[in-house]
Design a protein around this motif. Structure first.
Motif, mmCIF file in Angstrom:
data_model
loop_
_atom_site.group_PDB
_atom_site.id
_atom_site.type_symbol
_atom_site.label_atom_id
_atom_site.label_comp_id
_atom_site.label_asym_id
_atom_site.label_seq_id
_atom_site.Cartn_x
_atom_site.Cartn_y
_atom_site.Cartn_z
ATOM 1 N N PRO A 1 11.240 20.329 84.139
ATOM 2 C CA PRO A 1 10.762 18.974 83.873
ATOM 3 C C PRO A 1 11.401 17.912 84.770
ATOM 4 O O PRO A 1 10.805 16.867 85.007
ATOM 5 C CB PRO A 1 11.149 18.727 82.402
ATOM 6 C CG PRO A 1 12.019 19.847 81.991
ATOM 7 C CD PRO A 1 11.881 20.946 82.980
ATOM 8 N N LEU A 2 12.607 18.208 85.270
ATOM 9 C CA LEU A 2 13.239 17.251 86.191
ATOM 10 C C LEU A 2 12.556 17.311 87.559
ATOM 11 O O LEU A 2 12.236 16.286 88.161
ATOM 12 C CB LEU A 2 14.730 17.576 86.340
ATOM 13 C CG LEU A 2 15.574 17.367 85.084
ATOM 14 C CD1 LEU A 2 16.952 18.000 85.233
ATOM 15 C CD2 LEU A 2 15.716 15.868 84.793
ATOM 16 N N ARG B 1 9.303 15.400 88.092
ATOM 17 C CA ARG B 1 9.263 13.929 88.176
ATOM 18 C C ARG B 1 9.040 13.495 89.620
ATOM 19 O O ARG B 1 9.519 14.163 90.550
ATOM 20 C CB ARG B 1 10.575 13.361 87.631
ATOM 21 C CG ARG B 1 10.736 13.647 86.140
ATOM 22 C CD ARG B 1 12.157 13.431 85.692
ATOM 23 N NE ARG B 1 12.500 12.029 85.738
ATOM 24 C CZ ARG B 1 12.240 11.164 84.767
ATOM 25 N NH1 ARG B 1 11.649 11.575 83.664
ATOM 26 N NH2 ARG B 1 12.571 9.901 84.882
ATOM 27 N N PRO B 2 8.323 12.404 89.835
ATOM 28 C CA PRO B 2 7.986 11.990 91.202
ATOM 29 C C PRO B 2 9.241 11.880 92.075
ATOM 30 O O PRO B 2 10.238 11.294 91.657
ATOM 31 C CB PRO B 2 7.327 10.619 91.012
ATOM 32 C CG PRO B 2 6.897 10.590 89.579
ATOM 33 C CD PRO B 2 7.812 11.486 88.819
ATOM 34 N N GLN C 1 6.418 25.145 88.800
ATOM 35 C CA GLN C 1 7.207 23.994 89.222
ATOM 36 C C GLN C 1 8.102 24.332 90.414
ATOM 37 O O GLN C 1 9.282 23.997 90.455
ATOM 38 C CB GLN C 1 8.059 23.541 88.015
ATOM 39 C CG GLN C 1 8.361 22.083 87.950
ATOM 40 C CD GLN C 1 7.146 21.219 88.145
ATOM 41 O OE1 GLN C 1 6.973 20.616 89.191
ATOM 42 N NE2 GLN C 1 6.280 21.158 87.145
ATOM 43 N N LEU D 1 17.934 8.396 85.919
ATOM 44 C CA LEU D 1 17.027 9.100 85.001
ATOM 45 C C LEU D 1 17.036 8.436 83.631
ATOM 46 O O LEU D 1 16.749 9.070 82.626
ATOM 47 C CB LEU D 1 17.456 10.563 84.828
ATOM 48 C CG LEU D 1 17.472 11.442 86.062
ATOM 49 C CD1 LEU D 1 17.862 12.866 85.701
ATOM 50 C CD2 LEU D 1 16.119 11.428 86.750
ATOM 51 N N ASP E 1 15.184 6.646 81.975
ATOM 52 C CA ASP E 1 13.996 6.688 81.135
ATOM 53 C C ASP E 1 13.636 8.121 80.747
ATOM 54 O O ASP E 1 12.656 8.345 80.056
ATOM 55 C CB ASP E 1 12.821 6.057 81.890
ATOM 56 C CG ASP E 1 12.571 6.769 83.209
ATOM 57 O OD1 ASP E 1 13.532 7.376 83.732
ATOM 58 O OD2 ASP E 1 11.440 6.742 83.699
ATOM 59 N N ALA E 2 14.442 9.083 81.201
ATOM 60 C CA ALA E 2 14.082 10.488 80.937
ATOM 61 C C ALA E 2 14.363 10.859 79.492
ATOM 62 O O ALA E 2 15.195 10.246 78.832
ATOM 63 C CB ALA E 2 14.895 11.407 81.844
#
Ligand SMILES: C[S@@+](CC[C@H](N)C(=O)[O-])C[C@H]1O[C@@H](n2cnc3c(N)ncnc32)[C@H](O)[C@@H]1O
Length: 408
Positions: A91-92, A95-96, A124, A390, A392-393
């Motif tokens: 998931p990391l 991220r864009p 991923q 990060l 907002d992660a």
């Protein structure tokens, strides 16, 4: 009796390489005026070009002494280690701007190969997988492992000679911090001394001879008085006045600051054996954590067969966290390896195997048990995650329960 007498004797060519390294170290001691800080001894014994333990030809990683190896690490023990890390990293990486991985000290390349295979399964795959490795010998081994285990992904891997100025993505290092040189200190009768290395044949050591040479060793410890102003900060906080021998980790902390300066956005995960500072310097650990590994025997003599055995010290994770914080990184989590792997889903991955297929299930379950068991790697090994940008992660899954960041 020679301390190494109970250990398997190295073959003649290895002994000869060790003697060459020994002569090189002896010269460094002479050039330093007869006494060398232990950190410099350790750096030469592990990393002297072509001769040090990591830069020379020792087998190092493996299951038992029969293959000439000295220790086993988590990625070598089970692909479930890499697969679980992949679940945390995916998931990391999604991220864009974060679709890159950087691994420090990649050993045989097993973690790189298994992480890439698992991330491919997770959909991923990172655009690039960079490796920073001090040892040319290991770099060649990493290339061979990738060509064998993940040939279709090997082109994504690049070896870097220097740290990039700026990195955005995910960083990982397994058992890298413990392989960095440490300084040794002894407090004796309330007085601090620095423990260094002298030639065992030197007539007058440059300090108090802490331990006389045992048959066969070319080097011995020697303690030198330490001006109070030079006492590293970590040692000021040690309570009491009991005698103690311990380590400080300027090199690992300097490394962490370099990583922090480089990590512009993303997360860095370091996995290793060690403790928070208060536990590290607890009176019960008055003998320190310096340890050597030779043919799967752990013993405390760093002068045995220089270049043919691993020398390590446990990690002071508070020092690592503070060094990271100095560069503005956030400690996003600190947990035992067992907690981290369970939080990140290792048991789900194992349960996806068919338990009736005992041929594959039992060895896999057995290896996962070693990664998780308190008596093996589960509690002594810790995972620390350091992040930037990060905020907002979602919280990192690996630290969802039993995060111990407060102990750092
Ligand atoms: C104990 S081995 C662990 C190897 C591998 N990560 C594993 O888990 O099997 C330590 C590794 O760290 C590497 N190393 C030590 N200091 C390093 C540094 N400053 N930068 C990159 N690699 C380093 C060594 O060369 C070696 O590959």
């Amino acid at each position: 009796m020679h301390k190494g007498a109970s250990l398997p004797l190295p073959p003649a060519d290895a002994l000869s390489a060790s003697a060459t390294l020994g002569a090189h170290i002896a010269q460094a001691i002479d050039e330093a005026g007869g006494w060398l800080g232990f950190d410099r001894y350790m750096a030469l014994a592990l990393y002297a070009p072509g001769l040090g333990y990591y830069s020379g030809g020792a087998a190092k990683f493996g299951r038992d002494a029969r293959d000439g190896s000295d220790f086993i690490t988590a990625p070598e023990l089970s692909p479930f280690f890499a697969r679980t890390l992949a679940r945390q990293f995916a998931p990391l990486l999604a991220r864009p701007g974060l679709a890159q991985l950087l691994e420090f000290g990649a050993g045989t390349g097993r973690l790189a190969a298994d992480l890439l295979l698992a991330l491919e399964q997770e959909g991923q795959l990172p655009a690039r997988y960079a490796i920073v490795e001090l040892s040319g010998e290991l770099r060649a081994r990493q290339q061979a492992t990738l060509a064998e285990r993940a040939p279709h992904l090997a082109a994504r891997v690049a070896w870097l000679d220097t740290l990039p100025e700026r990195f955005e993505g995910v960083i990982v290092g397994n058992e890298v911090l413990d392989a960095m040189p440490v300084r040794l200190f002894a407090r004796s009768h309330g007085r601090w001394l620095e423990r260094g290395v002298v030639r065992a044949d030197a007539e007058d050591g440059a300090g108090d001879r802490a331990e006389t040479a045992q048959g066969g060793n070319a080097f011995a410890f020697s303690d030198r008085p330490l001006p109070a102003d030079d006492l590293p900060e970590a040692l000021h906080a040690i309570p009491g006045d009991h005698d103690i021998v311990t380590e400080t980790h300027a090199e690992a902390e300097g490394f962490m600051r370099a990583v922090g300066a480089m990590l512009a956005r993303g997360a860095a995960f370091f996995i290793d054996y060690g403790f928070p500072g208060a536990e590290y310097y607890h009176p019960q650990r008055a003998g320190g954590t310096l340890m050597c590994h030779y043919r799967h025997h752990a013993h405390p003599d760093p002068f045995l067969y220089p270049g043919l055995q691993d020398i390590t010290a446990h990690v002071n994770f508070s020092g690592i966290a503070h060094a990271a914080a100095d560069t503005g990184l956030t400690v996003a989590g600190f947990a035992s390896q067992a907690r981290f792997l369970m939080n990140a889903g290792i048991t789900d991955l194992l349960m996806a195997l068919d338990p009736n297929d005992t041929h594959s299930f039992l060895p896999a379950a057995n290896a996962v048990q070693k990664l998780l068991s308190e008596a093996e790697m589960g509690e002594l090994f810790k995972v620390i995650a350091l992040t930037r940008g990060l905020d907002d992660a979602l919280p990192l899954a690996g630290f969802a329960r039993a995060d111990r960041s407060h102990a750092l």
